[in-house]
Write a protein that holds these residues in place. Structure first.
Motif, mmCIF file in Angstrom:
data_model
loop_
_atom_site.group_PDB
_atom_site.id
_atom_site.type_symbol
_atom_site.label_atom_id
_atom_site.label_comp_id
_atom_site.label_asym_id
_atom_site.label_seq_id
_atom_site.Cartn_x
_atom_site.Cartn_y
_atom_site.Cartn_z
ATOM 1 N N THR A 145 40.537 48.085 46.453
ATOM 2 C CA THR A 145 39.492 47.172 45.965
ATOM 3 C C THR A 145 38.552 47.895 44.998
ATOM 4 O O THR A 145 38.101 47.314 44.004
ATOM 5 C CB THR A 145 38.706 46.559 47.152
ATOM 6 O OG1 THR A 145 39.627 46.010 48.090
ATOM 7 C CG2 THR A 145 37.773 45.452 46.696
ATOM 8 N N MET A 148 40.153 47.962 41.675
ATOM 9 C CA MET A 148 40.114 46.646 41.024
ATOM 10 C C MET A 148 38.713 46.325 40.511
ATOM 11 O O MET A 148 38.554 45.649 39.508
ATOM 12 C CB MET A 148 40.600 45.559 41.997
ATOM 13 C CG MET A 148 42.077 45.691 42.340
ATOM 14 S SD MET A 148 42.767 44.273 43.240
ATOM 15 C CE MET A 148 41.820 44.302 44.741
ATOM 16 N N LEU A 149 37.697 46.836 41.216
ATOM 17 C CA LEU A 149 36.306 46.592 40.830
ATOM 18 C C LEU A 149 35.983 47.192 39.458
ATOM 19 O O LEU A 149 35.202 46.623 38.692
ATOM 20 C CB LEU A 149 35.377 47.169 41.908
ATOM 21 C CG LEU A 149 33.873 47.022 41.689
ATOM 22 C CD1 LEU A 149 33.474 45.547 41.646
ATOM 23 C CD2 LEU A 149 33.089 47.741 42.790
ATOM 24 N N LYS A 150 36.610 48.311 39.137
ATOM 25 C CA LYS A 150 36.387 48.944 37.834
ATOM 26 C C LYS A 150 36.810 48.032 36.685
ATOM 27 O O LYS A 150 36.219 48.036 35.618
ATOM 28 C CB LYS A 150 37.161 50.268 37.764
ATOM 29 C CG LYS A 150 36.552 51.366 38.611
ATOM 30 C CD LYS A 150 37.409 52.621 38.587
ATOM 31 C CE LYS A 150 36.833 53.676 39.542
ATOM 32 N NZ LYS A 150 37.722 54.852 39.641
ATOM 33 N N ALA A 151 37.849 47.212 36.962
ATOM 34 C CA ALA A 151 38.351 46.301 35.927
ATOM 35 C C ALA A 151 37.650 44.951 35.966
ATOM 36 O O ALA A 151 37.549 44.260 34.948
ATOM 37 C CB ALA A 151 39.850 46.100 36.109
ATOM 38 N N ASP A 152 37.132 44.565 37.145
ATOM 39 C CA ASP A 152 36.532 43.232 37.278
ATOM 40 C C ASP A 152 35.452 43.247 38.363
ATOM 41 O O ASP A 152 35.736 43.539 39.528
ATOM 42 C CB ASP A 152 37.625 42.209 37.630
ATOM 43 C CG ASP A 152 37.159 40.775 37.478
ATOM 44 O OD1 ASP A 152 35.944 40.533 37.595
ATOM 45 O OD2 ASP A 152 38.014 39.889 37.250
ATOM 46 N N LYS A 153 34.227 42.928 37.970
ATOM 47 C CA LYS A 153 33.073 42.985 38.884
ATOM 48 C C LYS A 153 33.137 41.938 40.002
ATOM 49 O O LYS A 153 32.371 42.023 40.963
ATOM 50 C CB LYS A 153 31.765 42.795 38.101
ATOM 51 C CG LYS A 153 31.458 43.918 37.101
ATOM 52 C CD LYS A 153 31.237 45.229 37.811
ATOM 53 C CE LYS A 153 30.996 46.380 36.828
ATOM 54 N NZ LYS A 153 31.121 47.704 37.471
ATOM 55 N N LYS A 154 34.043 40.961 39.865
ATOM 56 C CA LYS A 154 34.108 39.896 40.902
ATOM 57 C C LYS A 154 34.535 40.459 42.273
ATOM 58 O O LYS A 154 34.382 39.791 43.297
ATOM 59 C CB LYS A 154 35.069 38.789 40.467
ATOM 60 C CG LYS A 154 36.545 39.147 40.549
ATOM 61 C CD LYS A 154 37.434 37.971 40.196
ATOM 62 C CE LYS A 154 38.905 38.326 40.371
ATOM 63 N NZ LYS A 154 39.812 37.264 39.997
ATOM 64 N N TYR A 155 35.076 41.680 42.293
ATOM 65 C CA TYR A 155 35.536 42.261 43.558
ATOM 66 C C TYR A 155 34.417 42.941 44.348
ATOM 67 O O TYR A 155 34.669 43.487 45.431
ATOM 68 C CB TYR A 155 36.671 43.268 43.305
ATOM 69 C CG TYR A 155 37.950 42.589 42.863
ATOM 70 C CD1 TYR A 155 38.753 41.916 43.784
ATOM 71 C CD2 TYR A 155 38.341 42.603 41.526
ATOM 72 C CE1 TYR A 155 39.912 41.273 43.385
ATOM 73 C CE2 TYR A 155 39.506 41.963 41.114
ATOM 74 C CZ TYR A 155 40.286 41.291 42.050
ATOM 75 O OH TYR A 155 41.438 40.651 41.663
ATOM 76 N N GLN A 156 33.165 42.889 43.824
ATOM 77 C CA GLN A 156 32.051 43.550 44.510
ATOM 78 C C GLN A 156 31.819 42.972 45.909
ATOM 79 O O GLN A 156 31.637 43.720 46.882
ATOM 80 C CB GLN A 156 30.773 43.432 43.672
ATOM 81 C CG GLN A 156 29.591 44.227 44.245
ATOM 82 C CD GLN A 156 29.849 45.727 44.298
ATOM 83 O OE1 GLN A 156 30.166 46.330 43.294
ATOM 84 N NE2 GLN A 156 29.736 46.312 45.490
#
Length: 364
Positions: A145, A148-156
């Protein structure tokens, strides 16, 4: 439905398994007697099905079934491969729910692997091994996770939630004890955590305690307190009594239970508790060829329920002809029920109810 029976060695786990399945798993007074998981399939008792059989005299009678898996006794260090740890963890991963047998009786002739009776310690021993295994699994998910957060902030939010679950595990709590929103619960179900599986604690008490009133058994209260704290079920059971009635014919069994002041065997109570814990219900199909019970989740709609019978039924679903069991019994026959307009035609949005008797119409 597949239920795994777990517990420390010599807590009555295999005795209970033998009694409720009559599958003949070896039972002896030493650890690791059950090396390969023994499997027993038992019919779910359903008086409604018996009544339908009296009405239709079918060629085939098919109750719902539950698969019980008697899993090897676990000891301290299992998560690191001690004893039969790796095998235990692999077997438990495959079940839908856990029946955790906890010893709540004193008997000097039966050795306890820890040397004394202490339900709280025993539960913690097994839970700790499951928690340690879950930590490894969750750490891998957190790492994924974070990437994935580095590519998309929605995973915060996802990451924050998994870290909250990890903190609970660090504190020695099970994943199922973490308060979740419906969305978080769904997210948690995507990670294969052993401590998120539904659990029923089977408090194995002596015959005297069972007869004399379970409220006098302090060990049982310890188990109940733990179960309540982690959203688990708890069921007092006496493996000794279950072993006694396992070989009895129905009439003899009924008399024995009546003498004990019981209406149901431990197996019946365990099945009902598991259905409730897992949110399961049964619908019925009835006719001269077969009367049968089908197990579905509460909230299942008619097309998906039809799919339990055959995928074609779901794919080509047209409608469901439904009558409640009670209405059919009151009318005495399907013909009489139809005359009274009690057989309903339901569409794709109909939510199935426990005890619905159904005929599915479909076309493919």
């Amino acid at each position: 439905m597949k239920l795994g029976i777990v517990g420390l060695p010599n807590v009555g786990k295999s005795t209970l398994f033998n009694a409720i399945t009559n599958a003949g798993a070896q039972s002896a007074n030493y650890p690791f007697c059950t090396i390969e998981p023994n499997i027993g399939v038992v019919a779910v008792p359903d008086q409604r099905l018996d009544k339908l059989a009296e009405m239709y005299h079918p060629e085939k009678y098919t109750p719902a079934t539950i698969e019980f898996v008697d899993i090897a006794g676990l000891v301290r260090g299992a998560s690191k491969g001690e004893g039969l740890g790796n095998k235990f963890l692999a077997n438990i991963r495959e079940v839908d729910a856990i029946v955790h047998v906890v010893r709540c009786f004193v008997n000097d002739d039966i050795v306890h692997v820890e040397g004394s009776i202490d339900p709280k310690r025993d539960i913690e021993t097994i839970n700790l091994e499951l928690i340690l295994s879950d930590m490894e699994v969750l750490d891998r998910r957190i790492e994924k996770t974070q990437k994935m957060l580095k590519a998309d902030k929605k995973y915060q939010e996802e990451l924050d939630f998994f870290k909250r679950v990890r903190e609970a595990l660090d504190e020695g709590k099970s994943a199922r004890s973490v308060e979740c929103t419906p969305e978080e619960a769904e997210l948690l179900s995507t990670v294969s955590l052993l401590t998120n599986k539904p659990v029923i604690y089977a408090a194995n008490v002596s015959e005297n305690d069972f007869k004399g009133g379970i409220e006098n058994n302090a060990y049982f209260h310890q188990v109940k307190e733990i179960a309540d704290s982690e959203h688990a079920g708890v069921l007092p059971i006496c493996a000794e009594i279950e072993a006694e009635i396992a070989g009895m014919d129905p009439e003899e069994k009924e008399m024995f239970l009546a003498d004990m002041g019981l209406q149901e065997s431990g197996l019946d109570r365990l099945i009902n508790a598991c259905y409730s814990l897992l949110g399961l219900i049964s619908y019925l199909t009835a006719g001269q060829p077969e009367v049968r019970a089908w197990t579905i989740k509460k909230g299942t709609k008619a097309p998906q329920a039809a799919g339990k019978i055959h995928s074609d039924f779901e794919r080509g679903f047209i409608r469901a002809e439904v009558i409640s069991f009670d209405d059919l019994m009151a009318c005495g026959s399907m013909a009489a029920a139809k005359e009274k307009g009690l057989v309903r035609s339901e569409g794709k949005d109909y939510v199935m109810k426990d005890g619905d008797i159904v005929l599915f119409r479909f076309n493919v």
